[in-house]
Design a protein around this motif. Structure first.
Motif, PDB file in Angstrom:
ATOM      1  N   ASP A  29       0.858  -1.177   0.000  1.00 46.03           N
ATOM      2  CA  ASP A  29       0.000   0.000   0.000  1.00 46.03           C
ATOM      3  C   ASP A  29       0.901   1.237   0.000  1.00 46.03           C
ATOM      4  O   ASP A  29       1.663   1.439   0.947  1.00 46.03           O
ATOM      5  N   PRO A  30       0.871   2.065  -1.024  1.00 49.95           N
ATOM      6  CA  PRO A  30       1.799   3.204  -1.104  1.00 49.95           C
ATOM      7  C   PRO A  30       1.669   4.175   0.055  1.00 49.95           C
ATOM      8  O   PRO A  30       2.621   4.867   0.400  1.00 49.95           O
ATOM      9  N   ASP A  31       0.498   4.249   0.676  1.00 49.11           N
ATOM     10  CA  ASP A  31       0.316   5.167   1.796  1.00 49.11           C
ATOM     11  C   ASP A  31       0.893   4.623   3.096  1.00 49.11           C
ATOM     12  O   ASP A  31       1.228   5.386   3.998  1.00 49.11           O
ATOM     13  N   PHE A  32       0.993   3.307   3.201  1.00 54.09           N
ATOM     14  CA  PHE A  32       1.418   2.713   4.468  1.00 54.09           C
ATOM     15  C   PHE A  32       2.864   3.060   4.827  1.00 54.09           C
ATOM     16  O   PHE A  32       3.137   3.513   5.930  1.00 54.09           O
ATOM     17  N   PRO A  33       3.841   2.893   3.918  1.00 51.08           N
ATOM     18  CA  PRO A  33       5.211   3.270   4.266  1.00 51.08           C
ATOM     19  C   PRO A  33       5.351   4.750   4.606  1.00 51.08           C
ATOM     20  O   PRO A  33       6.113   5.124   5.493  1.00 51.08           O
ATOM     21  N   ALA A  34       4.621   5.612   3.897  1.00 50.87           N
ATOM     22  CA  ALA A  34       4.701   7.042   4.173  1.00 50.87           C
ATOM     23  C   ALA A  34       4.194   7.342   5.571  1.00 50.87           C
ATOM     24  O   ALA A  34       4.788   8.121   6.320  1.00 50.87           O
ATOM     25  N   CYS A  35       3.086   6.711   5.944  1.00 47.28           N
ATOM     26  CA  CYS A  35       2.530   6.880   7.288  1.00 47.28           C
ATOM     27  C   CYS A  35       3.527   6.379   8.325  1.00 47.28           C
ATOM     28  O   CYS A  35       3.776   7.023   9.343  1.00 47.28           O
TER      29      CYS A  35
END
Length: 321
Positions: A29-35
């Motif tokens: 999920d591209p948002d998960f690492p950023a979070c």
């Protein structure tokens, strides 16, 4: 159950477990690492002896929503006794303290990531907020210095379920249906149907976020928690407060009367003495938890008079996703 998939690694054949497959899905999920990166940056400051309020402020201000949340908390009657408006993160930090600021920021950043992207997860996030507040109450009864860490551990106690419900919505609904509304059946049913438990997911997610110690211990089984606990170890007391807080909230909000009594009679009767609480005190703990969570609940759009989850178990909102 998700089939295991063989993979070639170091010229040998190994087997990917269902948990491996699921974690790969989560991390893709591209948002998960950023979070996760933002949370890790905030937590890293808490262990930096040279960290200043200005460094905390600069990191937190990268997220406008989080900045507003911190300011809202600092301006609440619980922290702002002077009545003078708190208009900066630096001022908020001076009122809340860096430990409290770190825990609020890290936990809120993660949970809001899921709550805002998926209305169907909102009620699970609500449970996390209540667990955090009950855990904080329990820890405060033994040592007020442990309260903020207990708040963080309590908030993340059901993180595995939140992550699973978000990424495997259809499978999660099937698990809820198979449990037939019985919270005590959830672990067995989840392992049978998914090949792993929510707690196993939670432990892996916390490792990814760099959260160890008490938050990890709080997700352990009762036997594992007792084995690793020590009356002299602050992490053990924090973990027990978070575990018991999560159990109290789950029993109060997700169970029918018969199952609620069974769960509370075991957990509170067995471990309540550590914090000076009894089963009769549970309604008051819950009442205060809801009261202290008012600002957060309003921010998430949850009505305090609509918190009873035992009948719906978040099924209806998920079906609308």
């Amino acid at each position: 159950m998700i089939p295991c998939q063989p993979v070639d690694k170091d010229n040998s054949t190994s087997v990917r477990t269902p948990l491996d497959v699921f974690l790969t899905q989560v991390r893709s999920d591209p948002d998960f690492p950023a979070c996760a990166e933002h949370v890790r940056a905030i937590l890293a400051l808490s262990s930096d002896l040279n960290a200043t309020i200005q460094k905390f402020a600069a990191t937190i201000q990268r997220d406008v929503a989080l900045t507003l949340r911190i300011l809202r908390t600092a301006n609440s009657s619980l922290y702002n006794r002077s009545g003078r408006p708190v208009l900066s993160v630096a001022h908020a930090a001076s009122l809340l303290g860096l430990d409290a600021l770190t825990h609020i920021a890290a936990s809120s950043r993660f949970l809001e990531h899921y709550a805002k992207k998926s209305p169907g997860i909102l009620e699970l996030v609500t449970l996390s907020l209540l667990s955090a507040n009950v855990s904080k109450q329990l820890a405060t009864k033994t040592d007020a210095r442990l309260s903020e860490e207990a708040y963080l551990a309590g908030m993340l106690a059901n993180v595995g379920e939140i992550v699973f419900a978000y990424h495997r919505q259809a499978d999660y609904l099937k698990i809820l249906e198979a449990c037939e509304g019985k919270l005590m059946a959830e672990k067995v049913v989840t392992r049978q149907m998914a090949g792993f438990t929510f707690d196993e997911v939670g432990r892996e997610v916390l490792v990814f976020f760099g959260l160890r110690g008490a938050p990890q211990m709080a997700i352990s089984s009762e036997a594992e928690l007792l084995k690793s606990s020590s009356a002299e170890d602050p992490d053990s007391r924090i973990a027990l407060a978070a575990k018991l807080g999560n159990i109290v909230v789950g029993a109060s909000q997700r169970c029918d009367e018969e199952e609620r009594k069974k769960i509370l009679n075991h957990w509170v009767s067995t471990y309540g003495d550590v914090f000076g609480v009894t089963v009769d005190m549970v309604p008051k703990l819950m009442e205060r938890a809801i009261e202290e969570a008012q600002d957060n609940l309003r921010h998430l759009g949850v009505r305090p008079d609509n918190l009873k989850l035992s009948e719906r178990r978040v099924k209806e909102p998920l079906e609308d996703m």
